[in-house]
Motif scaffolding. Structure first.
Motif, mmCIF file in Angstrom:
data_model
loop_
_atom_site.group_PDB
_atom_site.id
_atom_site.type_symbol
_atom_site.label_atom_id
_atom_site.label_comp_id
_atom_site.label_asym_id
_atom_site.label_seq_id
_atom_site.Cartn_x
_atom_site.Cartn_y
_atom_site.Cartn_z
ATOM 1 N N GLU A 483 0.828 -1.208 0.000
ATOM 2 C CA GLU A 483 0.000 0.000 0.000
ATOM 3 C C GLU A 483 0.861 1.258 0.000
ATOM 4 O O GLU A 483 0.525 2.256 -0.663
ATOM 5 N N LYS A 486 2.388 1.659 -3.503
ATOM 6 C CA LYS A 486 1.400 2.197 -4.442
ATOM 7 C C LYS A 486 1.158 3.681 -4.178
ATOM 8 O O LYS A 486 1.037 4.484 -5.116
ATOM 9 N N ALA A 489 4.083 5.702 -5.438
ATOM 10 C CA ALA A 489 4.079 5.715 -6.903
ATOM 11 C C ALA A 489 2.965 6.619 -7.433
ATOM 12 O O ALA A 489 3.170 7.396 -8.382
ATOM 13 N N LYS A 490 1.789 6.554 -6.805
ATOM 14 C CA LYS A 490 0.648 7.367 -7.229
ATOM 15 C C LYS A 490 0.933 8.853 -7.040
ATOM 16 O O LYS A 490 0.490 9.696 -7.822
ATOM 17 N N ASP A 492 3.665 10.196 -7.466
ATOM 18 C CA ASP A 492 4.777 10.535 -8.367
ATOM 19 C C ASP A 492 6.091 10.686 -7.594
ATOM 20 O O ASP A 492 6.936 11.517 -7.929
ATOM 21 N N SER A 520 10.469 -2.558 -6.084
ATOM 22 C CA SER A 520 10.430 -3.414 -7.284
ATOM 23 C C SER A 520 10.019 -4.836 -6.941
ATOM 24 O O SER A 520 9.259 -5.475 -7.679
ATOM 25 N N ASP A 523 6.076 -4.511 -5.980
ATOM 26 C CA ASP A 523 5.084 -4.106 -6.987
ATOM 27 C C ASP A 523 5.795 -3.572 -8.225
ATOM 28 O O ASP A 523 5.883 -2.361 -8.438
ATOM 29 N N GLU A 525 4.885 -3.671 -11.266
ATOM 30 C CA GLU A 525 3.990 -3.037 -12.225
ATOM 31 C C GLU A 525 3.886 -1.525 -11.970
ATOM 32 O O GLU A 525 3.833 -0.735 -12.909
ATOM 33 N N SER A 526 3.854 -1.164 -10.698
ATOM 34 C CA SER A 526 3.766 0.272 -10.366
ATOM 35 C C SER A 526 5.080 0.991 -10.653
ATOM 36 O O SER A 526 5.111 2.207 -10.854
ATOM 37 N N MET A 527 6.168 0.214 -10.661
ATOM 38 C CA MET A 527 7.492 0.809 -10.831
ATOM 39 C C MET A 527 7.924 0.917 -12.289
ATOM 40 O O MET A 527 8.741 1.781 -12.635
ATOM 41 N N LYS A 528 7.418 0.038 -13.131
ATOM 42 C CA LYS A 528 7.940 -0.076 -14.496
ATOM 43 C C LYS A 528 7.865 1.245 -15.272
ATOM 44 O O LYS A 528 8.838 1.668 -15.916
#
Length: 609
Positions: A483, A486, A489-490, A492, A520, A523, A525-528
């Motif tokens: 969490e 995410k 990442a959300k 930024d 990494s 998550d 996917e959130s990092m890519k």
């Protein structure tokens, strides 16, 4: 009424009577109506000045031609010279210095005659003028005055002290010579011997004040146990001027670690606290200035480990108790000094735990809340420093979190002052260090993350920018929670962590690389997306190939690459930038740990060579 002197023809300018040139007999003036009295006064003043000038010149001439020091002959001339100096006659001191009598004065002082006291006074009054000080030094007046500091005559001591002090004022070479000649012990002894003689004590204190910045003087004073002398005089100081001189001496001497401890053992901090208590509540600007100097001095004395511990007294020390009351004072200066003092007391775990037990944290939080809107930046900065130090022991972190400290200090998020922002970020980072629950709660806080993002882009304050990025990394490193990843990442935040990984500071590089590796693994996917946007892989390749790069940074970079290699999503991209080539070069690195890690990643990428 003044009568006209026969045979003198007064002349007038603009209708007013001219002044007669002769002054051997009563002056004559012409006056009309109301001007008569003013003219009499003006004429008398002129007559007196001319008389003084002539008598001074005659006295100086008589002294300069004297071949022998016959006291009965010299005394009336010295009286005349002294009268001119005491009356502040213009250029009298310069005239005396140029007359050639300085060697005679030096001779009189050298012979320790009955005129010595009067001569010392003449020199003291003359040396008020900066222009005559160098001539006094050149004829050796300082050297012949110093032995008179051993006199038993208090008036002689007073005149001698004033003369030496004025001649040597702002002259570092002469001041050093004074210290080398041993005046420090004598000045302290004089204050001890005549503690009630205020003029004499003032002279000695001013001398110590002028000398106290010199290392040689501090060393000499350290041997004199000067603390008891100064604290006694501080308690009986009749005015703010005396207080300030004593406080300035204590401040200069307190820079020495040896004297810090000596002061603590002699009760100087307690005396300063007592003085502050006596002055609190008033509005006199001199008293407020004394409070400021004294409280700053206590904070300075707490910089010494031993002196700090003595003042703390396991939480029962008088100084510590007074410091707590300062936090609750309405005086901003005392609030500031109180917070700084708490930060100094919180320099070891034992004190931190004890202070938490004694309930110091609520006082600091209340103080911070008082200054949130248009408050004092220095107080906020000091209060946060105190909280940060208190939060260092792991047990304190848990208790402070349970007491809602993080929620209360979040009110400072709206501050637009960089020093407060910087210290707030550092305090929050310390609060989450090793605390999974705190990192989880704060790392998911959208309001906090939004503010941290703003500070990550603080263009005018690199410190704030760096601390904001370090806090983001800390949320991920200490929570290891999807969490939080995410949320960062959300918001930024990933691009700021990547930027942090290229910092010039190794510790920041490592923190960023570790946080990115954890994120990494949790998550990818959130990092890519952010990784590709920031061209992370070429950056990592360059980092591995840097010939002067720190081993620990390369090891952290390998940790991130390993995390990426374990993801099918990123493995292909690692191969596309030929990461294996860089890894192969590390397999024979002098660091076996680094070489081993590189080999392991190569195996994951499907090339064990």
């Amino acid at each position: 009424m003044w009568q006209e002197e026969p045979g003198i023809e007064p002349t007038t300018i603009t209708g007013r009577p001219a002044l007669p040139l002769s002054h051997s007999r009563p002056l004559c003036v012409y006056a009309n109506n109301g001007d008569e009295f003013l003219c009499h006064v003006f004429n008398f003043c002129f007559w007196w000045c001319v008389c003084v000038t002539d008598s001074l010149s005659e006295a100086l001439k008589a002294i300069s031609v004297s071949t022998e020091l016959i006291e009965e002959e010299l005394k009336p001339h010295l009286d005349t010279v002294l009268a001119a100096l005491l009356e502040k006659k213009k250029d009298a001191a310069v005239e005396v210095a140029k007359s050639g009598i300085l060697p005679t004065l030096a001779q009189a002082l050298r012979g320790k005659s009955s005129l010595s006291c009067q001569v010392a006074l003449v020199v003291a009054e003359m040396a008020r003028e900066a222009a005559v000080r160098e001539p006094c030094i050149e004829v050796g007046l300082v050297k012949v005055l110093v032995p008179h500091l051993n006199s038993n005559d208090q008036e002689m001591l007073l005149n001698t002290g004033r003369a030496i002090g004025r001649i040597c004022f702002d002259n570092s070479y002469q001041q050093d010579q004074l210290v080398q000649s041993g005046v420090i012990p004598r000045l302290v002894s004089i204050i001890r011997e005549y503690p009630e003689n205020d003029p004499l004590v003032n002279v000695c204190l001013l001398a110590l004040c002028n000398l106290a910045d010199m290392d040689s003087a501090r060393d000499a004073l350290a041997e004199q146990d000067v603390a008891d002398v100064l604290t006694f005089q501080l308690k009986r100081a009749p005015d703010a001027e005396r207080r300030h001189v004593i406080l300035e001496i204590l401040g200069s001497l307190g820079e020495s670690d040896t004297l810090k401890l000596q002061f603590a053992e002699s009760g100087v901090p307690e005396s300063l606290s007592e003085m502050i208590r006596g002055l609190q509540g008033g509005s006199d600007p001199h008293d407020l200035c004394s409070i400021k100097i004294a409280s700053n001095l206590i904070v300075s004395l707490l910089l010494g480990d031993e002196s700090m511990q003595k003042c703390f007294g396991e939480g029962t020390g008088l100084v510590y108790q007074d410091v707590l009351s300062w936090l609750q004072s309405s005086n901003t200066q005392l609030q500031l000094s109180g917070a700084l003092a708490i930060a100094n007391f919180a320099r070891n775990d034992s004190n931190c735990v004890k202070m938490l037990d004694l309930g110091v944290v609520p006082h600091i939080l209340t103080l911070l809340e008082q200054h949130v809107d248009e408050g004092d930046v220095s107080v906020q900065h000091a209060g946060l420093s105190a909280l940060r130090n208190l939060a260092i022991p792991a047990t304190n972190k848990v208790r402070m979190l349970e007491d809602g400290v993080t929620e209360r200090i979040k009110t400072l998020l709206r501050s637009d002052m960089p020093p407060v922002q910087f210290k707030l970020l550092g305090t929050l980072r310390m609060m989450v260090d090793g605390q999974e629950e705190a990192a989880l709660v704060l790392g998911r806080d959208a309001e906090l993350l939004a503010r941290v993002m703003e500070w990550c882009e603080a263009k005018d304050h690199a410190g704030v920018r760096g601390e904001a990025s370090r806090l983001l990394a800390a949320f991920i490193r200490h929570s290891r929670n999807p969490e939080v990843v995410k949320a960062v990442a959300k918001a930024d935040g990933v691009r700021h962590l990547i930027s942090m990984a290229t910092s010039e500071h190794v510790i920041m590089q490592n923190e960023a690389l570790v946080a990115l590796a954890i994120a990494s693994a949790i998550d990818i996917e959130s990092m890519k997306g952010p990784f590709n946007d920031a061209e992370l892989l070429p950056m990592l390749k360059k980092m591995l190939e840097d010939p002067v790069g720190a081993v620990e940074v390369k090891f952290s970079a390998l940790g991130l690459i390993c995390s990426l290699a374990n993801s099918s999503v990123m493995k292909e991209e690692l191969n596309s930038v030929n990461m294996k080539e860089s890894l192969c070069k590390l397999t024979d690195h002098s660091s076996s740990k680094l070489a081993s890690q590189a080999s392991s990643i190569l195996a994951i990428l499907g090339d064990a060579s």
